[in-house]
Design an enzyme around this catalytic site. Structure first.
Site, PDB file in Angstrom:
ATOM      1  N   VAL A  46       0.835  -1.200   0.000  1.00  0.00           N
ATOM      2  CA  VAL A  46       0.000   0.000   0.000  1.00  0.00           C
ATOM      3  C   VAL A  46       0.871   1.251   0.000  1.00  0.00           C
ATOM      4  O   VAL A  46       1.877   1.316   0.713  1.00  0.00           O
ATOM      5  CB  VAL A  46      -0.920   0.004   1.244  1.00  0.00           C
ATOM      6  CG1 VAL A  46      -1.726   1.296   1.315  1.00  0.00           C
ATOM      7  CG2 VAL A  46      -1.839  -1.187   1.224  1.00  0.00           C
ATOM      8  N   PRO A 125      -4.183  -3.584  -6.719  1.00  0.00           N
ATOM      9  CA  PRO A 125      -4.216  -3.039  -5.364  1.00  0.00           C
ATOM     10  C   PRO A 125      -3.104  -3.579  -4.479  1.00  0.00           C
ATOM     11  O   PRO A 125      -2.697  -4.737  -4.602  1.00  0.00           O
ATOM     12  CB  PRO A 125      -5.591  -3.469  -4.833  1.00  0.00           C
ATOM     13  CG  PRO A 125      -6.061  -4.544  -5.739  1.00  0.00           C
ATOM     14  CD  PRO A 125      -5.355  -4.393  -7.033  1.00  0.00           C
ATOM     15  N   GLY A 126      -2.622  -2.734  -3.583  1.00  0.00           N
ATOM     16  CA  GLY A 126      -1.554  -3.146  -2.680  1.00  0.00           C
ATOM     17  C   GLY A 126      -2.054  -3.634  -1.339  1.00  0.00           C
ATOM     18  O   GLY A 126      -1.365  -4.355  -0.636  1.00  0.00           O
ATOM     19  N   HIS A 127      -3.283  -3.238  -0.977  1.00  0.00           N
ATOM     20  CA  HIS A 127      -3.821  -3.629   0.319  1.00  0.00           C
ATOM     21  C   HIS A 127      -4.036  -5.135   0.362  1.00  0.00           C
ATOM     22  O   HIS A 127      -4.525  -5.739  -0.599  1.00  0.00           O
ATOM     23  CB  HIS A 127      -5.152  -2.904   0.564  1.00  0.00           C
ATOM     24  CG  HIS A 127      -5.555  -2.892   2.010  1.00  0.00           C
ATOM     25  ND1 HIS A 127      -6.044  -4.005   2.638  1.00  0.00           N
ATOM     26  CD2 HIS A 127      -5.541  -1.896   2.937  1.00  0.00           C
ATOM     27  CE1 HIS A 127      -6.325  -3.699   3.904  1.00  0.00           C
ATOM     28  NE2 HIS A 127      -6.024  -2.435   4.105  1.00  0.00           N
ATOM     29  N   ASN A 178      10.905   3.140  -5.558  1.00  0.00           N
ATOM     30  CA  ASN A 178      10.221   4.404  -5.794  1.00  0.00           C
ATOM     31  C   ASN A 178      10.451   5.395  -4.637  1.00  0.00           C
ATOM     32  O   ASN A 178      10.958   5.020  -3.577  1.00  0.00           O
ATOM     33  CB  ASN A 178       8.722   4.120  -5.961  1.00  0.00           C
ATOM     34  CG  ASN A 178       7.969   5.320  -6.510  1.00  0.00           C
ATOM     35  OD1 ASN A 178       8.543   6.188  -7.168  1.00  0.00           O
ATOM     36  ND2 ASN A 178       6.674   5.374  -6.241  1.00  0.00           N
ATOM     37  N   SER A 486     -36.901 -32.868  13.467  1.00  0.00           N
ATOM     38  CA  SER A 486     -37.980 -32.455  12.563  1.00  0.00           C
ATOM     39  C   SER A 486     -38.905 -33.612  12.204  1.00  0.00           C
ATOM     40  O   SER A 486     -40.055 -33.401  11.813  1.00  0.00           O
ATOM     41  CB  SER A 486     -37.398 -31.846  11.286  1.00  0.00           C
ATOM     42  OG  SER A 486     -36.608 -32.815  10.592  1.00  0.00           O
ATOM     43  N   LYS A 488     -37.572 -36.417  10.235  1.00  0.00           N
ATOM     44  CA  LYS A 488     -37.077 -36.999   8.985  1.00  0.00           C
ATOM     45  C   LYS A 488     -37.096 -38.531   9.025  1.00  0.00           C
ATOM     46  O   LYS A 488     -37.633 -39.185   8.128  1.00  0.00           O
ATOM     47  CB  LYS A 488     -35.637 -36.529   8.704  1.00  0.00           C
ATOM     48  CG  LYS A 488     -35.455 -35.053   8.569  1.00  0.00           C
ATOM     49  CD  LYS A 488     -34.017 -34.691   8.268  1.00  0.00           C
ATOM     50  CE  LYS A 488     -33.071 -35.142   9.360  1.00  0.00           C
ATOM     51  NZ  LYS A 488     -33.341 -34.523  10.671  1.00  0.00           N
ATOM     52  N   SER A 489     -36.475 -39.098  10.053  1.00  0.00           N
ATOM     53  CA  SER A 489     -36.352 -40.556  10.131  1.00  0.00           C
ATOM     54  C   SER A 489     -37.720 -41.220  10.276  1.00  0.00           C
ATOM     55  O   SER A 489     -37.992 -42.264   9.667  1.00  0.00           O
ATOM     56  CB  SER A 489     -35.447 -40.952  11.306  1.00  0.00           C
ATOM     57  OG  SER A 489     -34.133 -40.485  11.100  1.00  0.00           O
ATOM     58  N   SER A 556     -28.185 -32.932   6.645  1.00  0.00           N
ATOM     59  CA  SER A 556     -27.536 -32.376   5.442  1.00  0.00           C
ATOM     60  C   SER A 556     -27.755 -30.868   5.362  1.00  0.00           C
ATOM     61  O   SER A 556     -28.513 -30.388   4.531  1.00  0.00           O
ATOM     62  CB  SER A 556     -28.031 -33.074   4.172  1.00  0.00           C
ATOM     63  OG  SER A 556     -29.431 -33.130   4.090  1.00  0.00           O
TER      64      SER A 556
END
Length: 649
Positions: A46, A125-127, A178, A486, A488-489, A556
């Site tokens: 940066v 970008p440098g950040h 630089n 819930s 399911k089974s 799942s």
């Protein structure tokens, strides 16, 4: 419309007609059309002065129009960051957020030209937060200008960008030290920075680089004129080096012919061509070619372009190829020279640069795009992560934002590839999140794994259709998903009993039962949950190959894994059944006492409490258990199933 210029006497303006203006524009375009193009990036930490340098290059190469210059001068006075002088960074930093913060966020591409060459430069970008954008800019570059603030020396982001540039295959590196004006153009400072960088560069495999002392603000050693402020420096200016560096595009033409097919051009029944960008080599009518994925061979009949047919096409050209034979070839295939085709495999070792805020989840399915090929891929737990400061290999189980690691990648079918060291086009890939469509990683293939070459699919005599026909039914997976508690089974068990009574061949895979055997080695972290579902999906697929109707009852929790299992099955054979129960209702039931343990902190990573549940967006069947009893739900599912599949069931 007309433009004007002052004549030699400085009196009356000489007007140019539209035709003369058009001639000037055409002459300018023609002058630059045949020049060699160099793509390069500026990168570093940066505030190292990348945007200022590019602004200076545009200014010195006379690539700024008068109205742009006037706006730049006005903006520079308004911002006031350079004491009233021109702030060249404003030419490139186009986003409001960039100007407010004084940093580059997005990748900015700019064009300029000199008498010898034309250029496309990417200001990256440098950040650290925007390293992903730097990778994007570097992916097509021939050269990298690594900027270093002379006051700060070599920083972590300098090392990261240098490593990424080398990793991505950029072989021309310029070390631009630089802001030399801010250290009094001290040669000792420059020499010390070059020595520090040289030690690091050698450690990552950079064997050569060109170091130049510059000042983007003052213009020292950027244009062709040598700077009087650095009499101790006798090397080329930045522009001189950019004009002289040898581009390796010619090397691509020396490699064996490769062209990924982008689309099949079929404007009428009399024409069938394969369009794409030639990534390597050259091709002529009469050359023998091979479709890499299938191994089918043919001969080039013609090379077609918008400007007519060619006697030869080379790397970098977009063409349409017609063949002497009608062979199967479509988007994603790679047409190659017949006697030197690329490899095909479905397992690889690769370096991965992770670019998402959400960490890599080993085992999760992502879209992998390589050239024109798109497949589903999973990434195993990384072998190691690379420390960009020390190059040390660190143990890790995943990759987070900006991390660089080495891991094994598996695709759902073989893809055509070459090692990235040999071909950027056929060795580089991106990973895309299937749910958000966001690009999450960039990867570079090292090699295919030996097991991918040694394991071959065994053809079986009894087909999937024959297994199903013997049972008199259509195979299917009924995938029950929902929160713990819930139902399911319970509902899945009732559905199986009803199907069994109806003479159907079924098998129920229950979540708890599977974890007692096949998946007893897995815990409940996100990665383990993903692997749990992947294994169940593979088992369910094998069972449907045997002609069975498979019922699965698993929480799942992640959409991506449910979609992965769906992708394993033929169209229409995966039915997602959402047992939709509010968390409060499921917690009230708490038959196994799991919610109570989770609330007390005894049970970690419990879905709905400290681990998310991603409800289906569009399930085939949704059961609201607050309105429907298990018996009613089972009856509804069976009636829906038998009604939809009456001819087959």
């Amino acid at each position: 419309m007309a433009d004007h210029a002052v004549n030699d006497a400085g009196a009356e303006p000489v007007y140019k007609t539209d035709a003369l203006i058009a001639e000037d524009i055409n002459a300018y375009l023609e002058m630059h059309q045949n020049k060699e193009l160099l793509r390069f990036i500026t990168c570093g930490s940066v505030d190292d002065g990348k945007s200022t340098l590019i602004g200076r290059l545009l200014y010195d190469s006379k690539m700024i129009f008068e109205d742009q210059l006037a706006a730049l001068e006005a903006d520079s006075k308004r911002v006031g960051t350079q004491g009233g002088e021109i702030d060249f960074a404003l030419l490139v930093d186009g986003l409001a957020a960039e100007r407010e913060q004084g940093i580059t966020i997005d990748v900015a591409y700019r064009f300029f030209a000199t008498e010898k060459r034309k250029f496309i430069v990417a200001d990256t970008p440098g950040h650290e937060q925007y390293t992903r954008n730097m990778v994007t800019g570097a992916s097509t570059a021939d050269l990298a200008v690594i900027l270093i603030d002379a006051r700060k020396g070599v920083l972590t982001q300098t090392r990261r960008h240098s490593f990424l540039a080398h990793l991505i295959g950029i072989r021309h590196i310029v070390l631009a030290v630089n802001k030399m004006d801010l250290v009094g153009y001290d040669q000792a400072v420059f020499d010390r920075i070059v020595a520090d960088y040289s030690t690091f560069a050698t450690s990552i495999g950079i064997t050569a680089f060109t170091a130049i002392p510059i000042s983007g603000f003052k213009g020292d050693n950027i244009t062709l004129a040598p700077s009087a402020s650095t009499p101790w420096y006798s090397g080329p200016s930045l522009i001189e080096h950019l004009e002289a560096v040898q581009i390796e595009s010619a090397a691509a033409q020396e490699r064996p012919f490769r062209m990924p097919v982008q689309w099949v051009n079929r404007p009428n029944l009399d024409f069938r061509g394969f369009a794409g960008l030639i990534s390597a080599g050259s091709v002529k009518p009469g050359d023998a070619i091979r479709v890499a994925s299938s191994g089918r061979t043919s001969t080039i009949r013609s090379i077609v372009t918008m400007d007519g047919q060619l006697d030869e096409a080379v790397a970098g050209q977009s063409v349409t190829l017609t063949l002497d034979d009608e062979i199967d070839c479509s988007r994603g295939d790679v047409i190659a020279i017949a006697d030197a085709p690329p490899e095909s495999a479905d397992q690889f070792e690769a370096t991965i640069v992770w670019m998402s805020d959400e960490a890599l989840t080993p085992g999760r399915g992502y879209w992998l795009k390589l050239a024109t090929q798109t497949v589903t891929a999973t990434v195993a737990a990384p072998k190691y992560e690379i420390d960009v400061n020390t190059m040390e290999h660190l143990a890790t189980k995943c990759l987070s934002l900006n991390a660089i690691g080495v891991a094994e990648v598996t695709t759902d079918r073989a893809i055509t590839f070459e090692p990235y060291a040999d071909s950027r086009e056929l060795g580089g890939f991106i990973l895309i999140d299937k749910i958000t469509n966001a690009t999450v990683a960039a990867g570079m293939i090292h090699f295919s794994l030996r097991r991918a070459q040694n394991i071959h699919w065994q053809a079986l005599e009894i087909s999937r259709a024959q297994h199903a026909a013997m049972k008199g039914q259509q195979p299917a997976v009924l995938w029950f998903t929902g929160l713990s508690g819930s139902g399911k089974s319970t509902i899945a068990n009732m559905v199986e009993k009803k199907l069994h009574a109806n003479g159907r061949h079924t098998f129920l895979l229950d979540g708890d039962n599977i974890r007692h055997a096949l998946n007893k080695d897995l815990g409940f972290t996100d990665a383990d949950r993903i692997e749990n579902i992947r294994r169940v999906g593979e088992v369910a697929k094998l069972m449907t190959d045997a002609g069975l109707i498979v019922l699965t009852a698993f929480i799942s929790p992640f959409r991506a894994e449910r979609e992965l299992v769906r992708s394993m099955m033929p169209e229409g054979e995966f039915l997602e059944i959402h047992i939709d129960t509010p968390l409060s209702v499921a917690e009230e039931r708490d038959v196994k006492g799991l919610y109570k343990k989770a609330r007390s902190g005894e049970l970690k990573n419990f879905t709905g409490i400290d681990s998310p549940y991603e409800a289906p967006d569009a399930p085939e069947i949704r059961i609201d258990t607050t309105q429907t009893t298990p018996e009613e739900a089972a009856e509804l599912i069976v009636n829906r199933l038998l009604g939809a599949w009456a001819p087959d069931l």
